[in-house]
Scaffold this motif. Structure first.
Motif, PDB file in Angstrom:
ATOM      1  N   VAL A  25      -6.089  -9.589 -31.004  1.00 10.38           N
ATOM      2  CA  VAL A  25      -5.194 -10.706 -30.680  1.00 10.38           C
ATOM      3  C   VAL A  25      -4.074 -10.756 -31.720  1.00 10.38           C
ATOM      4  N   SER A  26      -2.839 -10.759 -31.255  1.00 12.91           N
ATOM      5  CA  SER A  26      -1.698 -10.758 -32.176  1.00 12.91           C
ATOM      6  C   SER A  26      -1.278 -12.195 -32.500  1.00 12.91           C
ATOM      7  N   GLY A  27      -0.527 -12.341 -33.593  1.00 15.42           N
ATOM      8  CA  GLY A  27       0.021 -13.646 -33.933  1.00 15.42           C
ATOM      9  C   GLY A  27      -0.978 -14.603 -34.540  1.00 15.42           C
ATOM     10  N   VAL A  28      -2.058 -14.087 -35.119  1.00 17.40           N
ATOM     11  CA  VAL A  28      -3.074 -14.948 -35.736  1.00 17.40           C
ATOM     12  C   VAL A  28      -2.774 -15.072 -37.228  1.00 17.40           C
ATOM     13  N   ARG A  29      -2.879 -16.285 -37.719  1.00 19.04           N
ATOM     14  CA  ARG A  29      -2.605 -16.573 -39.124  1.00 19.04           C
ATOM     15  C   ARG A  29      -3.729 -17.454 -39.655  1.00 19.04           C
ATOM     16  N   ALA A  30      -4.027 -17.330 -40.950  1.00 15.86           N
ATOM     17  CA  ALA A  30      -5.091 -18.121 -41.560  1.00 15.86           C
ATOM     18  C   ALA A  30      -4.548 -18.883 -42.761  1.00 15.86           C
ATOM     19  N   LEU A  31      -4.936 -20.141 -42.889  1.00 14.98           N
ATOM     20  CA  LEU A  31      -4.601 -20.937 -44.065  1.00 14.98           C
ATOM     21  C   LEU A  31      -5.745 -20.804 -45.060  1.00 14.98           C
ATOM     22  N   VAL A  32      -5.452 -20.295 -46.251  1.00 18.12           N
ATOM     23  CA  VAL A  32      -6.480 -20.096 -47.280  1.00 18.12           C
ATOM     24  C   VAL A  32      -5.990 -20.694 -48.592  1.00 18.12           C
ATOM     25  N   ARG A  33      -6.962 -20.958 -49.491  1.00 17.55           N
ATOM     26  CA  ARG A  33      -6.621 -21.673 -50.721  1.00 17.55           C
ATOM     27  C   ARG A  33      -6.184 -20.780 -51.874  1.00 17.55           C
ATOM     28  N   ASP A  34      -6.578 -19.512 -51.870  1.00 13.31           N
ATOM     29  CA  ASP A  34      -6.213 -18.665 -53.004  1.00 13.31           C
ATOM     30  C   ASP A  34      -6.090 -17.202 -52.580  1.00 13.31           C
ATOM     31  N   ALA A  35      -5.565 -16.394 -53.493  1.00 13.47           N
ATOM     32  CA  ALA A  35      -5.279 -14.990 -53.186  1.00 13.47           C
ATOM     33  C   ALA A  35      -6.543 -14.197 -52.894  1.00 13.47           C
ATOM     34  N   GLU A  36      -7.632 -14.511 -53.585  1.00 15.01           N
ATOM     35  CA  GLU A  36      -8.880 -13.780 -53.353  1.00 15.01           C
ATOM     36  C   GLU A  36      -9.342 -13.954 -51.905  1.00 15.01           C
ATOM     37  N   LYS A  37      -9.240 -15.188 -51.408  1.00 14.25           N
ATOM     38  CA  LYS A  37      -9.631 -15.428 -50.021  1.00 14.25           C
ATOM     39  C   LYS A  37      -8.640 -14.802 -49.043  1.00 14.25           C
ATOM     40  N   ALA A  38      -7.389 -14.716 -49.456  1.00 14.64           N
ATOM     41  CA  ALA A  38      -6.398 -14.044 -48.617  1.00 14.64           C
ATOM     42  C   ALA A  38      -6.781 -12.586 -48.406  1.00 14.64           C
ATOM     43  N   ASN A  39      -7.342 -11.951 -49.430  1.00 15.08           N
ATOM     44  CA  ASN A  39      -7.791 -10.564 -49.299  1.00 15.08           C
ATOM     45  C   ASN A  39      -8.918 -10.441 -48.286  1.00 15.08           C
ATOM     46  N   LEU A  40      -9.818 -11.435 -48.256  1.00 11.87           N
ATOM     47  CA  LEU A  40     -10.907 -11.428 -47.274  1.00 11.87           C
ATOM     48  C   LEU A  40     -10.353 -11.507 -45.857  1.00 11.87           C
ATOM     49  N   VAL A  41      -9.371 -12.393 -45.683  1.00 11.00           N
ATOM     50  CA  VAL A  41      -8.741 -12.545 -44.372  1.00 11.00           C
ATOM     51  C   VAL A  41      -8.052 -11.246 -43.964  1.00 11.00           C
ATOM     52  N   GLY A  42      -7.398 -10.607 -44.907  1.00 17.49           N
ATOM     53  CA  GLY A  42      -6.686  -9.377 -44.616  1.00 17.49           C
ATOM     54  C   GLY A  42      -7.579  -8.259 -44.125  1.00 17.49           C
ATOM     55  N   SER A  43      -8.862  -8.308 -44.495  1.00 15.90           N
ATOM     56  CA  SER A  43      -9.795  -7.274 -44.050  1.00 15.90           C
ATOM     57  C   SER A  43      -9.995  -7.297 -42.538  1.00 15.90           C
ATOM     58  N   HIS A  44      -9.646  -8.431 -41.897  1.00 16.64           N
ATOM     59  CA  HIS A  44      -9.738  -8.534 -40.439  1.00 16.64           C
ATOM     60  C   HIS A  44      -8.389  -8.246 -39.779  1.00 16.64           C
ATOM     61  N   GLY A  45      -7.405  -7.830 -40.594  1.00 21.24           N
ATOM     62  CA  GLY A  45      -6.087  -7.558 -40.045  1.00 21.24           C
ATOM     63  C   GLY A  45      -5.322  -8.819 -39.705  1.00 21.24           C
ATOM     64  N   ILE A  46      -5.657  -9.920 -40.395  1.00 20.92           N
ATOM     65  CA  ILE A  46      -5.054 -11.220 -40.111  1.00 20.92           C
ATOM     66  C   ILE A  46      -4.087 -11.602 -41.230  1.00 20.92           C
ATOM     67  N   GLU A  47      -2.935 -12.137 -40.846  1.00 20.10           N
ATOM     68  CA  GLU A  47      -1.974 -12.653 -41.816  1.00 20.10           C
ATOM     69  C   GLU A  47      -2.519 -13.924 -42.458  1.00 20.10           C
ATOM     70  N   SER A  48      -2.241 -14.150 -43.732  1.00 16.92           N
ATOM     71  CA  SER A  48      -2.689 -15.367 -44.392  1.00 16.92           C
ATOM     72  C   SER A  48      -1.529 -16.079 -45.064  1.00 16.92           C
TER      73      SER A  48
END
Length: 287
Positions: A25-48
């Motif tokens: 699914v394209s156009g998915v974005r995640a709101l995260v609190r810090d850079a470490e969690k942004a890396n976790l989100v990125g592992s799913h190919g999701i923008e944070s």
């Protein structure tokens, strides 16, 4: 399609991102609190987007160009205010839809502080003018993680639910419903109580674990007031202590003793049984 997921690194949020990422699914974005969690989100190919509910500037950045918000907040005293901040920012950003992960039988007059907070939040979303879907899960099977050490070391665990039966649900099935509702407007304007396929008690849970582990596992019900004292004494605060006490009393009274077909209706797949959850999720932790 443009979807923002909040609470994106929690139990339901993480699985929702995995499903959306796996589907491509394209156009998915995640709101995260810090850079470490942004890396976790990125592992799913999701923008944070790094930010918080409390920071309007980062909320506005996260909501830019978003059509649908998957609104997940943690079970904390600030959750209602966090949701209110998101709703206000989403309306300003011209978001069209909110998929709200709510709570079983959400109601401003419900039996727990969480039930009441979610009831008030649902009302704010309904009055906002945005489309919505309210998903109200019954007791999470994953709550058993809290007792994993006791089960492993002592062969016993305690909760305040007495002998009450509950339509326990695997959070993976909740996430599957979230993903389907985020992708389609078919379910807009509706409220769904989400459950597993059967209502079971923690005594039933103990029996399943005993069979699978090849040793006796015992459920020892704890009085609700004792649960309050234990949680408060552990430093978790009055709000969380009252939450566990009041949910215990409600579930013990049969408040959660029901099942629905809503997971299958939304996803086309029957929800997982506790036996399946135990084999796939909890047993590897207990070994």
């Amino acid at each position: 399609m443009s979807i923002l997921v909040t609470g994106a690194t929690g139990t339901i949020g993480t699985e929702t991102l995995r499903i959306l990422g796996q589907k491509g699914v394209s156009g998915v974005r995640a709101l995260v609190r810090d850079a470490e969690k942004a890396n976790l989100v990125g592992s799913h190919g999701i923008e944070s987007v790094i930010g918080t509910f409390e920071d309007r500037l980062t909320l506005d950045a996260a909501l830019s160009g978003i059509e649908t918000v998957v609104l997940i907040t943690p079970a904390i005293p600030q959750a209602e205010q966090q949701a209110s901040s998101l709703i206000k920012a989403a309306k300003s950003a011209k978001v069209q839809r909110i998929i709200r992960i709510s709570a079983i039988k959400a109601d401003p007059d419900g039996p727990t502080n969480n039930t009441r907070a979610h009831g008030r939040t649902e009302a704010k979303i309904a009055q906002s003018g945005m489309s919505y879907v309210f998903l109200r899960p019954n007791l999470f099977m994953q709550n058993l993680f809290m007792a994993a050490d006791f089960i492993k070391l002592q062969g016993q665990f305690s909760f305040a639910m007495g002998a009450g039966k509950m339509g326990m649900i695997d959070t993976r099935d909740i996430a599957a419903c979230v993903a389907e509702c985020a992708e389609s407007e078919q379910w807009d304007g509706q409220t769904f109580e989400l459950t597993g396929p059967e209502a079971i008690s923690y005594s039933n849970v103990a029996a399943v674990l005993s069979e699978l582990m090849g040793k006796t596992i015992t459920y020892a019900p704890m009085p609700a007031d004792d649960m309050y004292a234990m949680i408060a004494g552990a430093g978790w605060g009055d709000w969380m202590a009252a939450l566990t006490r009041d949910y215990g009393q409600a579930y013990a009274s049969g408040w959660g003793d029901f099942t629905t077909k809503n997971v299958e209706q939304i996803t086309g797949v029957q929800p997982r049984t506790f036996q399946v959850f135990a084999k796939e999720v909890i047993l590897p932790i207990l070994k």
